[in-house]
Design an enzyme around this catalytic site. Structure first.
Site, PDB file in Angstrom:
ATOM      1  N   GLY A 237       0.885  -1.280   0.056  1.00 30.76           N
ATOM      2  CA  GLY A 237      -0.168  -0.040   0.112  1.00 30.76           C
ATOM      3  C   GLY A 237       0.924   1.165   0.008  1.00 30.76           C
ATOM      4  O   GLY A 237       2.056   1.249  -0.151  1.00 30.76           O
ATOM      5  N   HIS A 238       0.198   2.391   0.210  1.00 34.51           N
ATOM      6  CA  HIS A 238       1.026   3.453  -0.106  1.00 34.51           C
ATOM      7  C   HIS A 238       1.135   4.228   1.698  1.00 34.51           C
ATOM      8  O   HIS A 238       1.549   5.507   1.454  1.00 34.51           O
ATOM      9  CB  HIS A 238      -0.016   4.599  -0.695  1.00 34.51           C
ATOM     10  CG  HIS A 238       0.210   4.228  -2.327  1.00 34.51           C
ATOM     11  ND1 HIS A 238      -0.438   5.111  -3.309  1.00 34.51           N
ATOM     12  CD2 HIS A 238       0.642   2.919  -2.859  1.00 34.51           C
ATOM     13  CE1 HIS A 238      -0.277   4.478  -4.222  1.00 34.51           C
ATOM     14  NE2 HIS A 238       0.363   3.559  -4.169  1.00 34.51           N
TER      15      HIS A 238
END
Length: 391
Positions: A237-238
């Site tokens: 993810g970020h």
């Protein structure tokens, strides 16, 4: 003796009736025509069960039993006469070509729970290929798995959100809403699949939750207040992000954000605050990132007030969002980028009251020596700061 026996029987009967009355009424969707064949649309059965459960006095439960149920859009509203729980034992699947803004939409429902070990499968693979909404504001909306709007006393527990076509969860205008032991799963390559996005809500808690997706694990929008995130694992993810802020007019302040005891693994960012340059004002304050483990994370600690994805910024002036009262403490682990700590604040509204304490991030890549970099901010540094910088 007889009177005591009669009294005992009456008491036991009273106790039995009280227990029975305390149990929620159960509305099984298969009693309303739902078939677990993965082919027939069960959305109408769910809506029929909801209608009766919502009208029932006292607490009630809608049961999604074991099996695979195909479902189109489900949109329901309160208020209801009592608390409602949806217990999911099986798998709900969205049609691959489903369109709209949301798949399961819940509005103005108080004392609401989603529980069980079941799965909401958005079947988003085909949608990700067509999703260009980040670049094209006129794109067709892709449905989120869940939209929770204006709910008080909500709980999502133990269920899984799988392969949403868009955000997995959007929380808007809610109060006292908890996600606990919640699982969010989508591949790293899935587009715009933020795990949990919160906006204009108060008292949201995210606890013991596992998120792996293709965008922010948790994204915190304007108007979010008193958010607590603890023991969350994020990756892929970020990262965990506040913002982006300052893109739209009349954004509400962000305040009272606490993120503790989390682990981020192989993410594009770690903990981040981001705002757009030049556009509109706003504020983010009373923010605390503490006791966080980074495992091969790029940009582990980042304040980015020049956030401009896809070159969408027309004006190159400074961000008008004011960031203050930020503590970043006891962040340890490994960085995938040499620039491990970057605080890039606005030249027009410099960050204030920022504290860095006990930061220990190792880097062993080929980009050169690890470093920390601070612009338009003078953080208070206590304990260790590794890599060094920001003096």
């Amino acid at each position: 003796m007889v009177s005591k026996t009669i009294f005992s029987k009456i008491y036991l009967l009273f106790l039995y009736v009280s227990i029975v009355q305390a149990q929620p009424a159960v509305f099984d969707i298969t009693k309303y025509g739902a078939v677990a064949d993965g082919k027939a649309d069960t959305s109408q059965a769910i809506l029929s069960a909801w209608k009766e459960a919502c009208a029932a006095t006292g607490s009630s439960k809608i049961l999604i039993p074991t099996g695979t149920f195909l479902s189109g859009v489900v949109s329901v509203e309160g208020p209801c006469k009592g608390g409602i729980e949806i217990e999911v034992q099986g798998t709900l699947q969205a049609p691959p070509d489903l369109q709209g803004e949301g798949w399961f939409n819940f509005d103005h429902v108080d004392e609401f729970t989603i529980s069980g070990k079941g799965t909401f499968d958005g079947q988003g693979e085909s949608a990700w290929k067509a999703n260009n909404c980040a670049k094209d504001p006129k794109c067709k909306p892709m449905p989120m798995n869940f939209r929770f709007n204006f709910i008080k006393k909500g709980l999502v527990r133990d269920v899984t959100s799988l392969n949403s076509k868009n955000f997995h969860v959007n929380v808007l205008g809610c109060e006292d809403f908890t996600f606990q032991s919640f699982i969010i799963t989508a591949p790293e390559t899935s587009i715009n699949t933020d795990g949990i996005h919160i906006g204009r809500s108060k008292g949201v808690n995210i606890i013991d939750t596992k998120i792996g997706t293709g965008d922010d694990c948790i994204s915190i929008g304007d108007g979010t207040q008193n958010l607590k995130v603890s023991k969350v694992t994020c990756g892929p993810g970020h990262g965990i992000s506040i913002g982006s802020l300052g893109r739209y007019e009349n954004e509400e302040p962000v305040s009272g954000i606490t993120v503790t005891g989390c682990t981020l693994t192989n993410t594009m960012n770690g903990v981040r605050i981001k705002s757009w340059p030049a556009q509109f004002g706003g504020s983010a304050s009373d923010i605390h990132f503490e006791d966080i483990t980074m495992e091969n994370v790029s940009n582990p600690i980042l304040i980015d007030q020049n956030y401009c994805p896809y070159g969408q910024c027309n004006d190159k002036g400074p961000s008008k969002v004011k960031i203050s009262g930020v503590s970043i403490k006891n962040i340890k682990g490994t960085s995938a980028s040499a620039l491990s700590v970057k605080l890039d604040c606005s030249s027009g509204f410099p960050c204030e009251n920022v504290e860095l304490a006990d930061i220990d991030l190792a880097y062993s890549g080929a980009e050169g020596p690890a470093k920390s970099e601070c612009t338009n901010v003078k953080p208070t540094i206590t304990g260790q700061l590794n890599p060094a910088g920001c003096q």
